[in-house]
Design a protein around this motif. Structure first.
Motif, mmCIF file in Angstrom:
data_model
loop_
_atom_site.group_PDB
_atom_site.id
_atom_site.type_symbol
_atom_site.label_atom_id
_atom_site.label_comp_id
_atom_site.label_asym_id
_atom_site.label_seq_id
_atom_site.Cartn_x
_atom_site.Cartn_y
_atom_site.Cartn_z
ATOM 1 N N ALA A 6 -14.090 -6.558 3.009
ATOM 2 C CA ALA A 6 -13.582 -5.224 2.687
ATOM 3 C C ALA A 6 -12.169 -5.275 2.128
ATOM 4 C CB ALA A 6 -13.622 -4.331 3.927
ATOM 5 N N ALA A 7 -11.394 -6.252 2.554
ATOM 6 C CA ALA A 7 -10.042 -6.393 2.003
ATOM 7 C C ALA A 7 -10.117 -6.699 0.515
ATOM 8 C CB ALA A 7 -9.280 -7.487 2.748
ATOM 9 N N LEU A 40 -5.537 2.662 0.124
ATOM 10 C CA LEU A 40 -4.435 1.959 0.799
ATOM 11 C C LEU A 40 -4.526 2.122 2.316
ATOM 12 C CD1 LEU A 40 -1.486 2.766 -1.606
ATOM 13 C CD2 LEU A 40 -2.431 0.499 -1.112
ATOM 14 N N TRP A 41 -4.850 3.336 2.755
ATOM 15 C CA TRP A 41 -5.003 3.587 4.196
ATOM 16 C C TRP A 41 -6.143 2.726 4.752
ATOM 17 C CZ3 TRP A 41 -2.880 4.864 8.467
ATOM 18 C CH2 TRP A 41 -3.653 5.202 9.573
ATOM 19 N N LEU A 42 -7.251 2.673 4.031
ATOM 20 C CA LEU A 42 -8.378 1.850 4.484
ATOM 21 C C LEU A 42 -8.006 0.376 4.526
ATOM 22 C CD1 LEU A 42 -11.411 3.532 2.716
ATOM 23 C CD2 LEU A 42 -10.978 3.388 5.169
ATOM 24 N N LEU A 43 -7.235 -0.093 3.547
ATOM 25 C CA LEU A 43 -6.799 -1.494 3.569
ATOM 26 C C LEU A 43 -5.960 -1.788 4.813
ATOM 27 C CD1 LEU A 43 -5.998 -2.199 -0.171
ATOM 28 C CD2 LEU A 43 -7.613 -3.445 1.275
ATOM 29 N N ARG A 70 -9.512 -6.210 11.398
ATOM 30 C CA ARG A 70 -9.896 -7.611 11.194
ATOM 31 C C ARG A 70 -9.206 -8.512 12.223
ATOM 32 N NH1 ARG A 70 -8.591 -11.215 5.872
ATOM 33 N NH2 ARG A 70 -9.574 -13.114 6.597
ATOM 34 N N ARG A 71 -7.926 -8.276 12.456
ATOM 35 C CA ARG A 71 -7.202 -9.077 13.457
ATOM 36 C C ARG A 71 -7.761 -8.829 14.855
ATOM 37 N NH1 ARG A 71 -2.021 -11.223 12.063
ATOM 38 N NH2 ARG A 71 -2.197 -12.066 14.155
ATOM 39 N N ALA A 106 -15.924 0.495 -0.030
ATOM 40 C CA ALA A 106 -16.831 0.184 -1.145
ATOM 41 C C ALA A 106 -17.110 1.428 -1.979
ATOM 42 C CB ALA A 106 -18.132 -0.411 -0.609
ATOM 43 N N VAL A 107 -17.309 2.562 -1.337
ATOM 44 C CA VAL A 107 -17.554 3.809 -2.069
ATOM 45 C C VAL A 107 -16.340 4.169 -2.922
ATOM 46 C CG1 VAL A 107 -17.850 6.312 -1.766
ATOM 47 C CG2 VAL A 107 -19.297 4.714 -0.502
#
Length: 147
Positions: free
Chosen positions: A28-29, A67-70, A77-78, A130-131
């Motif tokens: 996703a990143a 950016l918020w999702l990233l 992830r961590r 992804a969307v």
């Protein structure tokens, strides 16, 4: 004896779930980074005509939630990575909940959720990213067509 064996299976399953989600979040990143690149491409292409500016502007607006999702993906992830490498069952989730509550990052009503439910929540972030990326790609293509 059977209860101990069942608890061991749940712990191993939780560890594999955490590993799988960590991998999905790593992907996703990359997806999110591609979305931001498409937004920048749309912005560059949108400088041509007035007609191509609106898709470019929309692509840039979509970069904000991207950016918020990233950020969320990087954090999750961590956290899932830590659960995957040190999964000791509910005690790890209890410690995670305590930390998230202490930081004010989670309402108390969401504490004590099982790992599969948390995994589904993290995977929603992957799908949302992804969307957004597909939308940004389409807007970049539209900017190119209207240029």
């Amino acid at each position: 004896m059977a209860a101990d064996r069942d608890a061991g299976v749940v712990q191993r399953t939780d560890a594999w779930i955490a590993h799988a989600v960590t991998g999905a979040l790593a992907g996703a990143a990359w997806i999110g980074a591609a979305g931001l690149a498409f937004a920048m491409l749309a912005a560059g292409l949108g400088a041509g005509t007035a007609m191509s500016r609106w898709p470019a502007a929309l692509a840039l607006l979509l970069a904000l939630p991207q950016l918020w999702l990233l950020l969320r993906v990087a954090i999750d992830r961590r956290l899932f990575g830590a659960l995957a490498t040190g999964a000791q069952g509910q005690s790890d989730l209890s410690g995670l909940d305590a930390a998230l509550l202490e930081l004010g990052w989670m309402p108390a009503a969401r504490a004590a959720r099982p790992l599969p439910e948390r995994a589904r929540g993290a995977l929603r972030l992957v799908r949302a990213s992804a969307v957004l990326t597909v939308c940004q790609l389409l807007l970049a293509l539209l900017s190119l067509i209207l240029r």
